[in-house]
Design a protein around this motif. Structure first.
Motif, PDB file in Angstrom:
ATOM      1  N   VAL A  61       0.825  -1.211   0.000  1.00  0.00           N
ATOM      2  CA  VAL A  61       0.000   0.000   0.000  1.00  0.00           C
ATOM      3  C   VAL A  61       0.862   1.266   0.000  1.00  0.00           C
ATOM      4  O   VAL A  61       0.562   2.209  -0.740  1.00  0.00           O
ATOM      5  CB  VAL A  61      -1.019  -0.020   1.165  1.00  0.00           C
ATOM      6  N   PRO A  62       1.957   1.325   0.776  1.00  0.00           N
ATOM      7  CA  PRO A  62       2.769   2.540   0.711  1.00  0.00           C
ATOM      8  C   PRO A  62       3.292   2.845  -0.704  1.00  0.00           C
ATOM      9  O   PRO A  62       3.223   3.989  -1.149  1.00  0.00           O
ATOM     10  CB  PRO A  62       3.915   2.263   1.686  1.00  0.00           C
ATOM     11  N   PHE A  63       3.796   1.834  -1.415  1.00  0.00           N
ATOM     12  CA  PHE A  63       4.282   2.108  -2.775  1.00  0.00           C
ATOM     13  C   PHE A  63       3.125   2.485  -3.693  1.00  0.00           C
ATOM     14  O   PHE A  63       3.228   3.447  -4.461  1.00  0.00           O
ATOM     15  CB  PHE A  63       5.047   0.926  -3.372  1.00  0.00           C
ATOM     16  N   ALA A  64       2.033   1.739  -3.642  1.00  0.00           N
ATOM     17  CA  ALA A  64       0.895   2.016  -4.530  1.00  0.00           C
ATOM     18  C   ALA A  64       0.364   3.429  -4.307  1.00  0.00           C
ATOM     19  O   ALA A  64       0.103   4.169  -5.260  1.00  0.00           O
ATOM     20  CB  ALA A  64      -0.211   0.983  -4.315  1.00  0.00           C
ATOM     21  N   ALA A  65       0.216   3.824  -3.047  1.00  0.00           N
ATOM     22  CA  ALA A  65      -0.316   5.153  -2.737  1.00  0.00           C
ATOM     23  C   ALA A  65       0.667   6.249  -3.136  1.00  0.00           C
ATOM     24  O   ALA A  65       0.277   7.250  -3.757  1.00  0.00           O
ATOM     25  CB  ALA A  65      -0.645   5.254  -1.247  1.00  0.00           C
ATOM     26  N   ARG A  66       1.945   6.056  -2.796  1.00  0.00           N
ATOM     27  CA  ARG A  66       2.932   7.098  -3.083  1.00  0.00           C
ATOM     28  C   ARG A  66       3.180   7.242  -4.582  1.00  0.00           C
ATOM     29  O   ARG A  66       3.248   8.359  -5.101  1.00  0.00           O
ATOM     30  CB  ARG A  66       4.216   6.799  -2.321  1.00  0.00           C
ATOM     31  N   ALA A  67       3.314   6.139  -5.296  1.00  0.00           N
ATOM     32  CA  ALA A  67       3.506   6.211  -6.746  1.00  0.00           C
ATOM     33  C   ALA A  67       2.239   6.726  -7.419  1.00  0.00           C
ATOM     34  O   ALA A  67       2.306   7.497  -8.380  1.00  0.00           O
ATOM     35  CB  ALA A  67       3.890   4.838  -7.296  1.00  0.00           C
ATOM     36  N   GLY A  68       1.077   6.312  -6.917  1.00  0.00           N
ATOM     37  CA  GLY A  68      -0.190   6.787  -7.465  1.00  0.00           C
ATOM     38  C   GLY A  68      -0.358   8.288  -7.313  1.00  0.00           C
ATOM     39  O   GLY A  68      -0.874   8.967  -8.206  1.00  0.00           O
ATOM     40  N   ALA A  69       0.101   8.833  -6.204  1.00  0.00           N
ATOM     41  CA  ALA A  69       0.053  10.286  -6.001  1.00  0.00           C
ATOM     42  C   ALA A  69       1.095  10.980  -6.870  1.00  0.00           C
ATOM     43  O   ALA A  69       0.817  12.020  -7.476  1.00  0.00           O
ATOM     44  CB  ALA A  69       0.268  10.626  -4.528  1.00  0.00           C
ATOM     45  N   ALA A  70       2.284  10.400  -6.961  1.00  0.00           N
ATOM     46  CA  ALA A  70       3.370  11.033  -7.725  1.00  0.00           C
ATOM     47  C   ALA A  70       3.031  11.134  -9.206  1.00  0.00           C
ATOM     48  O   ALA A  70       3.302  12.163  -9.831  1.00  0.00           O
ATOM     49  CB  ALA A  70       4.670  10.252  -7.536  1.00  0.00           C
ATOM     50  N   ILE A  71       2.431  10.092  -9.784  1.00  0.00           N
ATOM     51  CA  ILE A  71       2.134  10.126 -11.218  1.00  0.00           C
ATOM     52  C   ILE A  71       1.083  11.186 -11.544  1.00  0.00           C
ATOM     53  O   ILE A  71       1.068  11.743 -12.641  1.00  0.00           O
ATOM     54  CB  ILE A  71       1.719   8.745 -11.751  1.00  0.00           C
ATOM     55  N   ALA A  72       0.216  11.497 -10.599  1.00  0.00           N
ATOM     56  CA  ALA A  72      -0.826  12.511 -10.804  1.00  0.00           C
ATOM     57  C   ALA A  72      -0.406  13.894 -10.311  1.00  0.00           C
ATOM     58  O   ALA A  72      -1.208  14.825 -10.327  1.00  0.00           O
ATOM     59  CB  ALA A  72      -2.107  12.082 -10.096  1.00  0.00           C
ATOM     60  N   LEU A  73       0.864  14.000  -9.854  1.00  0.00           N
ATOM     61  CA  LEU A  73       1.384  15.257  -9.321  1.00  0.00           C
ATOM     62  C   LEU A  73       0.571  15.776  -8.144  1.00  0.00           C
ATOM     63  O   LEU A  73       0.451  16.982  -7.926  1.00  0.00           O
ATOM     64  CB  LEU A  73       1.477  16.326 -10.424  1.00  0.00           C
ATOM     65  N   MET A  74       0.026  14.837  -7.375  1.00  0.00           N
ATOM     66  CA  MET A  74      -0.704  15.195  -6.166  1.00  0.00           C
ATOM     67  C   MET A  74       0.309  15.440  -5.043  1.00  0.00           C
ATOM     68  O   MET A  74       1.408  14.894  -5.076  1.00  0.00           O
ATOM     69  CB  MET A  74      -1.648  14.051  -5.767  1.00  0.00           C
ATOM     70  N   PRO A  75      -0.037  16.228  -4.048  1.00  0.00           N
ATOM     71  CA  PRO A  75       0.889  16.417  -2.923  1.00  0.00           C
ATOM     72  C   PRO A  75       1.095  15.101  -2.174  1.00  0.00           C
ATOM     73  O   PRO A  75       0.203  14.253  -2.129  1.00  0.00           O
ATOM     74  CB  PRO A  75       0.201  17.459  -2.046  1.00  0.00           C
ATOM     75  N   SER A  76       2.264  14.968  -1.585  1.00  0.00           N
ATOM     76  CA  SER A  76       2.589  13.718  -0.894  1.00  0.00           C
ATOM     77  C   SER A  76       1.646  13.447   0.274  1.00  0.00           C
ATOM     78  O   SER A  76       1.414  12.290   0.621  1.00  0.00           O
ATOM     79  CB  SER A  76       4.031  13.725  -0.407  1.00  0.00           C
ATOM     80  N   ARG A  77       1.070  14.481   0.864  1.00  0.00           N
ATOM     81  CA  ARG A  77       0.159  14.257   1.999  1.00  0.00           C
ATOM     82  C   ARG A  77      -1.068  13.441   1.583  1.00  0.00           C
ATOM     83  O   ARG A  77      -1.662  12.753   2.402  1.00  0.00           O
ATOM     84  CB  ARG A  77      -0.232  15.559   2.666  1.00  0.00           C
ATOM     85  N   ALA A  78      -1.450  13.502   0.300  1.00  0.00           N
ATOM     86  CA  ALA A  78      -2.588  12.705  -0.168  1.00  0.00           C
ATOM     87  C   ALA A  78      -2.298  11.216  -0.018  1.00  0.00           C
ATOM     88  O   ALA A  78      -3.174  10.432   0.344  1.00  0.00           O
ATOM     89  CB  ALA A  78      -2.898  13.036  -1.631  1.00  0.00           C
ATOM     90  N   SER A  79      -1.055  10.830  -0.281  1.00  0.00           N
ATOM     91  CA  SER A  79      -0.701   9.419  -0.134  1.00  0.00           C
ATOM     92  C   SER A  79      -0.447   9.054   1.321  1.00  0.00           C
ATOM     93  O   SER A  79      -0.718   7.926   1.733  1.00  0.00           O
ATOM     94  CB  SER A  79       0.523   9.081  -0.987  1.00  0.00           C
ATOM     95  N   GLU A  80       0.054   9.990   2.111  1.00  0.00           N
ATOM     96  CA  GLU A  80       0.383   9.682   3.503  1.00  0.00           C
ATOM     97  C   GLU A  80      -0.848   9.352   4.331  1.00  0.00           C
ATOM     98  O   GLU A  80      -0.780   8.549   5.261  1.00  0.00           O
ATOM     99  CB  GLU A  80       1.188  10.818   4.125  1.00  0.00           C
ATOM    100  N   GLU A  81      -1.976   9.948   3.995  1.00  0.00           N
ATOM    101  CA  GLU A  81      -3.218   9.617   4.700  1.00  0.00           C
ATOM    102  C   GLU A  81      -3.581   8.154   4.451  1.00  0.00           C
ATOM    103  O   GLU A  81      -3.992   7.444   5.370  1.00  0.00           O
ATOM    104  CB  GLU A  81      -4.346  10.540   4.251  1.00  0.00           C
ATOM    105  N   ASP A  82      -3.414   7.700   3.209  1.00  0.00           N
ATOM    106  CA  ASP A  82      -3.696   6.302   2.874  1.00  0.00           C
ATOM    107  C   ASP A  82      -2.700   5.360   3.556  1.00  0.00           C
ATOM    108  O   ASP A  82      -3.081   4.305   4.063  1.00  0.00           O
ATOM    109  CB  ASP A  82      -3.655   6.082   1.362  1.00  0.00           C
ATOM    110  N   VAL A  83      -1.428   5.746   3.547  1.00  0.00           N
ATOM    111  CA  VAL A  83      -0.397   4.909   4.174  1.00  0.00           C
ATOM    112  C   VAL A  83      -0.686   4.756   5.660  1.00  0.00           C
ATOM    113  O   VAL A  83      -0.630   3.650   6.204  1.00  0.00           O
ATOM    114  CB  VAL A  83       1.014   5.492   3.924  1.00  0.00           C
ATOM    115  N   ALA A  84      -1.029   5.855   6.330  1.00  0.00           N
ATOM    116  CA  ALA A  84      -1.315   5.813   7.768  1.00  0.00           C
ATOM    117  C   ALA A  84      -2.542   4.958   8.066  1.00  0.00           C
ATOM    118  O   ALA A  84      -2.577   4.233   9.064  1.00  0.00           O
ATOM    119  CB  ALA A  84      -1.510   7.223   8.317  1.00  0.00           C
TER     120      ALA A  84
END
Length: 163
Positions: A61-84
């Motif tokens: 989940v951490p890789f999927a969320a972080r890479a998913g946010a990065a490819i869409a140029l979303m802020p990293s906090r969007a993925s960190e909520e999912d990771v947490a």
């Protein structure tokens, strides 16, 4: 025709970096990504033109969320909520699925069978009976820890079932 090759860590890094447009550090020797572990994992299955399961990529989940946010140029906090929360939003899962679709190119080399993405299974979803036994198997595999610059780390396992 030879079998499906196991890509190198360098090849994985180059594909992911090209997709995300940012630096990705990849370390070999990471732990196997276990879909039954905390938070689960996204499992992508790749099939041949003869409809045979030939390769699997499992990302935590951490890789999927972080890479998913990065490819869409979303802020990293969007993925960190999912990771947490140890879960992944539909948007980030869809973005990760696109990354996994392009990663089929890792297996498609001259002289090897053509593979394509067949399905992506969300974290904690039941895996098909022909996929489940393979994700933790000792087959030709590459277990990686990937650090997406500006987003953080996550795990990836790349498995080849036909060699």
């Amino acid at each position: 025709m030879s079998g499906t090759p196991l890509p190198s860590a360098l090849e994985v890094r180059e594909v992911v970096e090209g997709l995300l447009g940012r630096e990705v550090d990849v370390l070999t020797g990471g732990p196997m990504v276990d879909p039954a572990g905390p938070g689960g994992a996204v499992v992508a299955e790749y099939i041949s033109d003869q409809m045979q399961l030939a390769a699997i990529i499992v990302v935590d989940v951490p890789f999927a969320a972080r890479a998913g946010a990065a490819i869409a140029l979303m802020p990293s906090r969007a993925s960190e909520e999912d990771v947490a929360a140890e879960e992944i939003s539909d948007v980030l899962l869809e973005n990760a699925s696109e990354i996994l679709n392009v990663m089929a190119s890792l297996f498609n080399v001259e002289g090897a069978p053509h593979l394509r993405l067949n399905a992506v299974h969300a974290p904690k979803a039941a895996l098909p009976v022909d996929v489940a036994p393979w994700v933790m198997a000792y087959v030709p595999r590459l277990d990686l820890e990937c650090d997406v610059s500006g987003y953080g780390t996550g795990g990836m396992s790349v498995l080849v079932l036909q060699s």
